[in-house]
Scaffold this motif. Structure first.
Motif, PDB file in Angstrom:
ATOM      1  N   ARG A 126       0.855  -1.193   0.000  1.00 52.51           N
ATOM      2  CA  ARG A 126       0.000   0.000   0.000  1.00 52.51           C
ATOM      3  C   ARG A 126       0.888   1.240   0.000  1.00 52.51           C
ATOM      4  N   LEU A 127       0.561   2.179  -0.863  1.00 53.40           N
ATOM      5  CA  LEU A 127       1.307   3.434  -0.926  1.00 53.40           C
ATOM      6  C   LEU A 127       0.565   4.476  -0.105  1.00 53.40           C
ATOM      7  N   THR A 128       1.336   5.194   0.718  1.00 59.00           N
ATOM      8  CA  THR A 128       0.726   6.180   1.583  1.00 59.00           C
ATOM      9  C   THR A 128       1.721   7.317   1.775  1.00 59.00           C
ATOM     10  N   GLY A 129       1.474   8.188   2.760  1.00 63.32           N
ATOM     11  CA  GLY A 129       2.389   9.311   2.953  1.00 63.32           C
ATOM     12  C   GLY A 129       2.181   9.907   4.345  1.00 63.32           C
ATOM     13  N   GLY A 130       2.367  11.158   4.500  1.00 63.34           N
ATOM     14  CA  GLY A 130       2.197  12.306   3.671  1.00 63.34           C
ATOM     15  C   GLY A 130       1.055  12.065   2.673  1.00 63.34           C
ATOM     16  N   GLU A 131       1.047  12.865   1.679  1.00 67.51           N
ATOM     17  CA  GLU A 131       0.067  12.629   0.619  1.00 67.51           C
ATOM     18  C   GLU A 131       0.819  12.056  -0.581  1.00 67.51           C
ATOM     19  N   PRO A 132       0.592  10.784  -0.869  1.00 64.64           N
ATOM     20  CA  PRO A 132       1.390  10.149  -1.932  1.00 64.64           C
ATOM     21  C   PRO A 132       1.255  10.843  -3.287  1.00 64.64           C
ATOM     22  N   LEU A 133       0.094  11.452  -3.532  1.00 65.71           N
ATOM     23  CA  LEU A 133      -0.098  12.051  -4.866  1.00 65.71           C
ATOM     24  C   LEU A 133       0.593  13.408  -5.024  1.00 65.71           C
ATOM     25  N   VAL A 134       1.202  13.933  -3.953  1.00 68.81           N
ATOM     26  CA  VAL A 134       1.982  15.163  -4.173  1.00 68.81           C
ATOM     27  C   VAL A 134       3.386  14.816  -4.683  1.00 68.81           C
ATOM     28  N   ARG A 135       3.752  13.546  -4.625  1.00 65.37           N
ATOM     29  CA  ARG A 135       5.070  13.179  -5.165  1.00 65.37           C
ATOM     30  C   ARG A 135       4.931  12.895  -6.664  1.00 65.37           C
ATOM     31  N   LEU A 136       5.776  13.546  -7.439  1.00 67.86           N
ATOM     32  CA  LEU A 136       5.687  13.410  -8.897  1.00 67.86           C
ATOM     33  C   LEU A 136       5.956  11.973  -9.319  1.00 67.86           C
ATOM     34  N   GLY A 137       5.220  11.535 -10.323  1.00 70.01           N
ATOM     35  CA  GLY A 137       5.532  10.259 -10.955  1.00 70.01           C
ATOM     36  C   GLY A 137       5.084   9.045 -10.173  1.00 70.01           C
ATOM     37  N   LEU A 138       4.080   9.194  -9.304  1.00 71.13           N
ATOM     38  CA  LEU A 138       3.658   8.028  -8.505  1.00 71.13           C
ATOM     39  C   LEU A 138       3.204   6.866  -9.402  1.00 71.13           C
ATOM     40  N   THR A 139       2.625   7.220 -10.533  1.00 66.76           N
ATOM     41  CA  THR A 139       2.185   6.186 -11.466  1.00 66.76           C
ATOM     42  C   THR A 139       3.373   5.318 -11.901  1.00 66.76           C
ATOM     43  N   ASP A 140       4.531   5.947 -12.063  1.00 69.00           N
ATOM     44  CA  ASP A 140       5.719   5.171 -12.454  1.00 69.00           C
ATOM     45  C   ASP A 140       6.086   4.176 -11.361  1.00 69.00           C
ATOM     46  N   LEU A 141       5.959   4.624 -10.088  1.00 65.54           N
ATOM     47  CA  LEU A 141       6.278   3.707  -8.985  1.00 65.54           C
ATOM     48  C   LEU A 141       5.305   2.523  -8.991  1.00 65.54           C
ATOM     49  N   VAL A 142       4.033   2.823  -9.213  1.00 65.13           N
ATOM     50  CA  VAL A 142       3.050   1.729  -9.244  1.00 65.13           C
ATOM     51  C   VAL A 142       3.458   0.717 -10.320  1.00 65.13           C
ATOM     52  N   ARG A 143       3.843   1.233 -11.470  1.00 65.89           N
ATOM     53  CA  ARG A 143       4.220   0.327 -12.571  1.00 65.89           C
ATOM     54  C   ARG A 143       5.435  -0.525 -12.160  1.00 65.89           C
ATOM     55  N   MET A 144       6.391   0.105 -11.476  1.00 61.23           N
ATOM     56  CA  MET A 144       7.589  -0.646 -11.062  1.00 61.23           C
ATOM     57  C   MET A 144       7.209  -1.754 -10.066  1.00 61.23           C
ATOM     58  N   LEU A 145       6.301  -1.426  -9.160  1.00 58.31           N
ATOM     59  CA  LEU A 145       5.943  -2.400  -8.118  1.00 58.31           C
ATOM     60  C   LEU A 145       5.096  -3.533  -8.689  1.00 58.31           C
ATOM     61  N   VAL A 146       4.225  -3.175  -9.622  1.00 59.59           N
ATOM     62  CA  VAL A 146       3.384  -4.208 -10.253  1.00 59.59           C
ATOM     63  C   VAL A 146       4.266  -5.240 -10.959  1.00 59.59           C
ATOM     64  N   GLY A 147       5.419  -4.761 -11.440  1.00 53.99           N
ATOM     65  CA  GLY A 147       6.315  -5.653 -12.185  1.00 53.99           C
ATOM     66  C   GLY A 147       7.062  -6.649 -11.302  1.00 53.99           C
ATOM     67  N   ILE A 148       6.938  -6.512  -9.988  1.00 58.44           N
ATOM     68  CA  ILE A 148       7.659  -7.442  -9.103  1.00 58.44           C
ATOM     69  C   ILE A 148       6.852  -8.735  -8.989  1.00 58.44           C
ATOM     70  N   LYS A 149       7.478  -9.828  -9.330  1.00 59.37           N
ATOM     71  CA  LYS A 149       6.784 -11.116  -9.302  1.00 59.37           C
ATOM     72  C   LYS A 149       6.430 -11.482  -7.854  1.00 59.37           C
ATOM     73  N   GLY A 150       5.160 -11.778  -7.630  1.00 59.82           N
ATOM     74  CA  GLY A 150       4.752 -12.135  -6.270  1.00 59.82           C
ATOM     75  C   GLY A 150       3.877 -11.079  -5.620  1.00 59.82           C
TER      76      GLY A 150
END
Ligand code: SAM
Length: 328
Positions: free
Chosen positions: A66-90
């Motif tokens: 789960r991504l949280t913060g602070g406010e996670p959406l104030v950090r630029l490029g959160l979508t890129d992080l989601v994509r990176m994490l989705v790519g982790i097998k498991g």
């Protein structure tokens, strides 16, 4: 037992990741009276470092992030992080906790990147009160638009977290609960926690029994089975209601014995318990060239250090960090 478990044989499969300590709101229950010192940008984990920690944790047995913060959406490029994490097998599940104010902009992109669900904080349905509780940096309408955007994007179920504060918003529990009858609102009433030096605004937790009594005029609440991502909430539904009402009681009826989570702070410390100050540093080792195997050892050691339960009832509350750094 397979997978990751702590020294009390609790299965640990859930990692909450605070991606930033920055927030565009200043909620009264979250930001300490003394103000906060921001973590320097250099000390905040990069997305690559977060993904490395997640990779190691997933190899050990974590499968929910789960991504949280602070406010996670104030950090630029959160979508890129989601994509990176989705790519982790498991990784089976990636969700987000947000105040919703920026969600209408990002919901579709996040869903496209692989985000599954969102929890949105919403403590009042009244505009003037919203400004008072959150510090006035956004509008209630922004959050309502965020809720709709999340739904349209299929980030469901959308869960709404309301921190119940006596004398501040507790008179709205009936309004929130009433919304669950005709709309697919999944409202969770959260007991306020004394964390990180806030002095809860004259707030003593309101017992579930009392809240249920207040909801009686709306109908009889029937227990409903928890869904896959339901965590510590106890869920109920009014007869024929579209949505649900949940209660989360970390203080008065703690759920530590079922706790399955670890937390990664924005500056790279692994925190075994939200309500205890102990942490294990991962940022230093990460930047010092630690191997994946060594990182896994550090994470396993942090899991082993998870306390059986928090000590709030005995008067031990954590002081070191505001919620905005730990992620709630
Ligand atoms: N900015 C995001 C948000 O507003 O949801 C994520 C961070 S916020 C720290 C995560 C969750 O912690 C929110 O649901 C918030 O209501 C909850 N929270 C913060 N301070 C709290 C407190 N003192 N007691 C109970 N819940 C709290």
């Amino acid at each position: 037992m397979t997978g990751l478990s702590d020294s009390f044989q609790r299965p640990i499969n859930y990692l909450r990741i605070s991606v930033t300590d920055r927030c565009n709101l200043r909620c009264v229950y979250c930001m300490p009276d003394r103000g906060i010192t921001m973590i320097s940008h250099h000390d905040v984990l990069t997305y690559e470092e977060i993904a490395t920690v997640a990779h190691a944790a997933v190899e050990l047995g974590i499968n929910k992030l789960r991504l949280t913060g602070g406010e996670p959406l104030v950090r630029l490029g959160l979508t890129d992080l989601v994509r990176m994490l989705v790519g982790i097998k498991g990784v089976d599940d990636i969700s987000l906790t947000t105040n919703g104010t920026l969600l209408s902009r990002y919901a579709a992109g996040l869903q496209g990147a692989g985000l599954k669900r969102v929890n949105i904080s919403l403590d009042t349905l009244r505009e003037d009160r919203f400004r008072r509780i959150t510090g006035g940096a956004a509008e209630l309408g922004d959050v309502l638009a965020g809720i709709e955007a999340a739904r349209s994007a299929g980030l469901e179920p959308v869960k709404l977290n309301m921190v119940v504060m006596s004398g501040i918003n507790d008179d709205e529990v009936v309004d929130f609960a009433a919304k669950t009858i005709d709309e697919e609102w999944h409202v969770r009433f959260i007991e306020i926690m004394p964390v990180g030096g806030i002095s809860p605004p004259q707030s003593h937790p309101i017992p579930i029994a009392e809240m249920r009594k207040r909801l009686e005029p709306l109908g009889e609440l029937q227990p409903c089975p928890p869904d896959a991502g339901s965590g510590p909430a106890k869920y109920f539904r009014f007869p024929n209601a579209k949505g649900t009402v949940g209660f989360i009681t970390p203080v008065s009826e703690h759920f530590c014995l079922r706790c399955n989570r670890m937390r990664l702070t924005a500056d790279g410390k692994l925190r075994p318990c939200l309500l205890a100050d102990d942490e294990i540093d991962l940022r230093g080792p990460l930047r010092g060239g630690v191997s994946l195997a060594e990182l896994k050892e550090l994470i396993a050691a942090a899991v082993a250090a998870k306390p059986l339960r928090h000590g709030l009832m005995e008067g031990h509350s954590p002081h070191d960090r505001p919620m905005s750094q730990v992620g709630g």
